[in-house]
Design a protein around this motif. Structure first.
Motif, PDB file in Angstrom:
ATOM      1  N   PRO A   2       0.967   0.841   6.913  1.00 27.75           N
ATOM      2  CA  PRO A   2       2.309   0.362   7.224  1.00 27.75           C
ATOM      3  C   PRO A   2       3.356   1.416   6.906  1.00 27.75           C
ATOM      4  CG  PRO A   2       1.062  -1.288   6.012  1.00 27.75           C
ATOM      5  CD  PRO A   2       0.264  -0.032   5.977  1.00 27.75           C
ATOM      6  N   THR A   3       4.494   1.357   7.609  1.00 31.18           N
ATOM      7  CA  THR A   3       5.550   2.348   7.428  1.00 31.18           C
ATOM      8  C   THR A   3       5.998   2.452   5.982  1.00 31.18           C
ATOM      9  OG1 THR A   3       6.321   1.901   9.660  1.00 31.18           O
ATOM     10  CG2 THR A   3       7.855   3.019   8.192  1.00 31.18           C
ATOM     11  N   TRP A   4       6.085   1.314   5.298  1.00 27.71           N
ATOM     12  CA  TRP A   4       6.608   1.329   3.930  1.00 27.71           C
ATOM     13  C   TRP A   4       5.669   1.998   2.944  1.00 27.71           C
ATOM     14  CZ3 TRP A   4       4.186  -1.875   0.140  1.00 27.71           C
ATOM     15  CH2 TRP A   4       3.215  -2.735   0.650  1.00 27.71           C
ATOM     16  N   LEU A   5       4.422   2.297   3.384  1.00 27.26           N
ATOM     17  CA  LEU A   5       3.484   2.967   2.488  1.00 27.26           C
ATOM     18  C   LEU A   5       3.418   4.471   2.737  1.00 27.26           C
ATOM     19  CD1 LEU A   5       0.491   0.476   2.547  1.00 27.26           C
ATOM     20  CD2 LEU A   5       1.959   0.972   0.613  1.00 27.26           C
ATOM     21  N   PRO A  80      -8.346 -15.665   6.278  1.00 25.84           N
ATOM     22  CA  PRO A  80      -7.443 -15.400   7.405  1.00 25.84           C
ATOM     23  C   PRO A  80      -7.190 -13.907   7.547  1.00 25.84           C
ATOM     24  CG  PRO A  80      -6.625 -17.220   6.072  1.00 25.84           C
ATOM     25  CD  PRO A  80      -7.759 -16.611   5.307  1.00 25.84           C
ATOM     26  N   PRO A  81      -7.243 -13.376   8.772  1.00 24.10           N
ATOM     27  CA  PRO A  81      -7.036 -11.935   8.967  1.00 24.10           C
ATOM     28  C   PRO A  81      -5.743 -11.421   8.336  1.00 24.10           C
ATOM     29  CG  PRO A  81      -7.828 -12.944  10.988  1.00 24.10           C
ATOM     30  CD  PRO A  81      -7.544 -14.068  10.041  1.00 24.10           C
ATOM     31  N   ALA A  82      -4.676 -12.203   8.430  1.00 23.07           N
ATOM     32  CA  ALA A  82      -3.400 -11.758   7.859  1.00 23.07           C
ATOM     33  C   ALA A  82      -3.483 -11.647   6.340  1.00 23.07           C
ATOM     34  CB  ALA A  82      -2.283 -12.728   8.254  1.00 23.07           C
ATOM     35  N   ALA A  83      -4.230 -12.555   5.710  1.00 23.32           N
ATOM     36  CA  ALA A  83      -4.387 -12.508   4.253  1.00 23.32           C
ATOM     37  C   ALA A  83      -5.199 -11.288   3.846  1.00 23.32           C
ATOM     38  CB  ALA A  83      -5.062 -13.780   3.756  1.00 23.32           C
ATOM     39  N   ALA A  89      -3.331  -3.972   2.101  1.00 26.88           N
ATOM     40  CA  ALA A  89      -2.098  -3.200   1.935  1.00 26.88           C
ATOM     41  C   ALA A  89      -1.702  -3.123   0.468  1.00 26.88           C
ATOM     42  CB  ALA A  89      -0.973  -3.827   2.757  1.00 26.88           C
ATOM     43  N   ALA A  90      -1.899  -4.225  -0.261  1.00 22.09           N
ATOM     44  CA  ALA A  90      -1.574  -4.235  -1.690  1.00 22.09           C
ATOM     45  C   ALA A  90      -2.454  -3.251  -2.448  1.00 22.09           C
ATOM     46  CB  ALA A  90      -1.744  -5.643  -2.256  1.00 22.09           C
ATOM     47  N   ALA A  91      -3.746  -3.227  -2.097  1.00 19.36           N
ATOM     48  CA  ALA A  91      -4.672  -2.304  -2.759  1.00 19.36           C
ATOM     49  C   ALA A  91      -4.299  -0.857  -2.471  1.00 19.36           C
ATOM     50  CB  ALA A  91      -6.102  -2.589  -2.299  1.00 19.36           C
ATOM     51  N   GLU A  92      -3.862  -0.584  -1.253  1.00 17.29           N
ATOM     52  CA  GLU A  92      -3.462   0.776  -0.901  1.00 17.29           C
ATOM     53  C   GLU A  92      -2.138   1.142  -1.576  1.00 17.29           C
ATOM     54  OE1 GLU A  92      -3.555   0.600   3.363  1.00 17.29           O
ATOM     55  OE2 GLU A  92      -5.659   1.223   3.444  1.00 17.29           O
ATOM     56  N   SER A 118       9.785  -5.199  -2.103  1.00 17.80           N
ATOM     57  CA  SER A 118       9.942  -6.518  -1.484  1.00 17.80           C
ATOM     58  C   SER A 118       8.855  -6.771  -0.447  1.00 17.80           C
ATOM     59  CB  SER A 118      11.324  -6.636  -0.828  1.00 17.80           C
ATOM     60  OG  SER A 118      12.342  -6.602  -1.802  1.00 17.80           O
ATOM     61  N   ARG A 119       8.499  -5.732   0.301  1.00 16.44           N
ATOM     62  CA  ARG A 119       7.442  -5.886   1.303  1.00 16.44           C
ATOM     63  C   ARG A 119       6.108  -6.166   0.616  1.00 16.44           C
ATOM     64  NH1 ARG A 119       6.495  -4.135   6.585  1.00 16.44           N
ATOM     65  NH2 ARG A 119       4.498  -5.036   7.219  1.00 16.44           N
ATOM     66  N   PHE A 120       5.835  -5.439  -0.447  1.00 18.40           N
ATOM     67  CA  PHE A 120       4.607  -5.631  -1.225  1.00 18.40           C
ATOM     68  C   PHE A 120       4.538  -7.053  -1.778  1.00 18.40           C
ATOM     69  CE2 PHE A 120       2.927  -5.311  -5.699  1.00 18.40           C
ATOM     70  CZ  PHE A 120       1.579  -5.232  -5.371  1.00 18.40           C
ATOM     71  N   VAL A 121       5.617  -7.491  -2.403  1.00 24.06           N
ATOM     72  CA  VAL A 121       5.658  -8.835  -2.997  1.00 24.06           C
ATOM     73  C   VAL A 121       5.520  -9.904  -1.920  1.00 24.06           C
ATOM     74  CG1 VAL A 121       7.098 -10.485  -4.254  1.00 24.06           C
ATOM     75  CG2 VAL A 121       7.020  -8.092  -4.980  1.00 24.06           C
TER      76      VAL A 121
END
Length: 267
Positions: A2-5, A80-83, A89-92, A118-121
């Motif tokens: 993701p962009t924020w990473l 769920p794929p989104a989960a 993403a959190a792990a990365e 905020s995106r992470f949370v």
């Protein structure tokens, strides 16, 4: 990624290899892949937040990750794929602090880049909601209200830790400019304890904080951090005074003991 990473996450290729190895020899249906990916993510998050090798930055989040991982291990329902994507993403995200030399940089980024945090949370909260709904109340561990409450409490502790480090960094910059060696040594010890690094490790951490040094100097020059500096300076002076008193008392006790020994010898 993701962009924020971007610019924060390193070693994604290695992560891909690890995810592949976790599922080696297992039926790779889409559902199984999502379970494996979610478990890999939670394993990574646990390694960063629990145990002897945990990063001091992420220990406040250990409770939430432990519950999610245990629930996945006990109840491998379709994820769920989104989960799964959110947990990945959190792990990365946390791998931005994988190196001991980047702990200070990561804490400063977390405190100053509100959009990234905020995106992470938000992503993790979304994953929690989806996992709880997928479990359909069949697992008491996955209580949406309870798990969200724990996550929000944990993330607040994480925020406070990063803010504490940022404040000490700001004060460190101020003392460095001022040339106050005594207080600078004290603040250095505080950073050493919070980051759990050696003196040489702190030097390495500081070498990665260039993007924050200039803004810190600008804030100080404009007087925008006056209240922060005043509070930190007062606390530092109180701690310094207490340390001097303790050292003086110890020296007096040692001197009294030595004198008593000489007096007994003279008798």
């Amino acid at each position: 990624t993701p962009t924020w990473l971007k610019g924060l996450v390193k070693g994604t290729g290695t992560s891909e290899e690890k995810r592949s190895s976790v599922a080696s020899g297992v039926d790779q249906s889409p559902a199984n892949r999502k379970v494996d990916e979610a478990k890999w993510a939670c394993t990574t998050l646990l390694q960063f937040s629990c145990g002897s090798q945990a990063s001091p930055l992420f220990r406040p989040l250990g409770g939430s990750w432990s519950v999610i991982y245990e629930a996945l291990a006990r109840h491998p329902a379709p994820v769920p794929p989104a989960a799964s994507a959110a947990l990945r993403a959190a792990a990365e995200f946390v791998q931005g602090a994988k190196s001991r030399e980047l702990r200070l940089q990561f804490a400063l980024l977390v405190h100053t880049d509100e959009a990234a945090l905020s995106r992470f949370v938000g992503d993790v909260e979304g994953a929690i909601v989806l996992l709880c709904k997928a479990a359909s109340n069949s697992d008491p561990l996955l209580s949406e209200e309870g798990l969200l409450g724990q996550w929000r409490s944990d993330i607040e502790a994480f925020r406070r830790r990063c803010r504490e480090i940022w404040e000490l960094y700001m004060y460190f910059v101020f003392l460095d400019v001022k040339g106050d060696r005594a207080l600078l040594r004290m603040v250095s010890r505080q950073l050493l304890n919070l980051l759990e690094v050696t003196p040489s490790g702190l030097v390495a951490n500081l070498s990665h904080t260039g993007p924050w040094a200039q803004p810190a100097l600008q804030i100080l020059a404009k007087g925008m951090g006056a209240s922060l500096l005043e509070r930190r300076h007062r606390q530092a002076l109180e701690e310094w005074h207490s340390a001097v008193q303790a050292a003086t008392a110890k020296a007096c006790e040692s001197a009294a003991g030595a004198k008593g020994g000489r007096d007994l010898g003279a008798e």
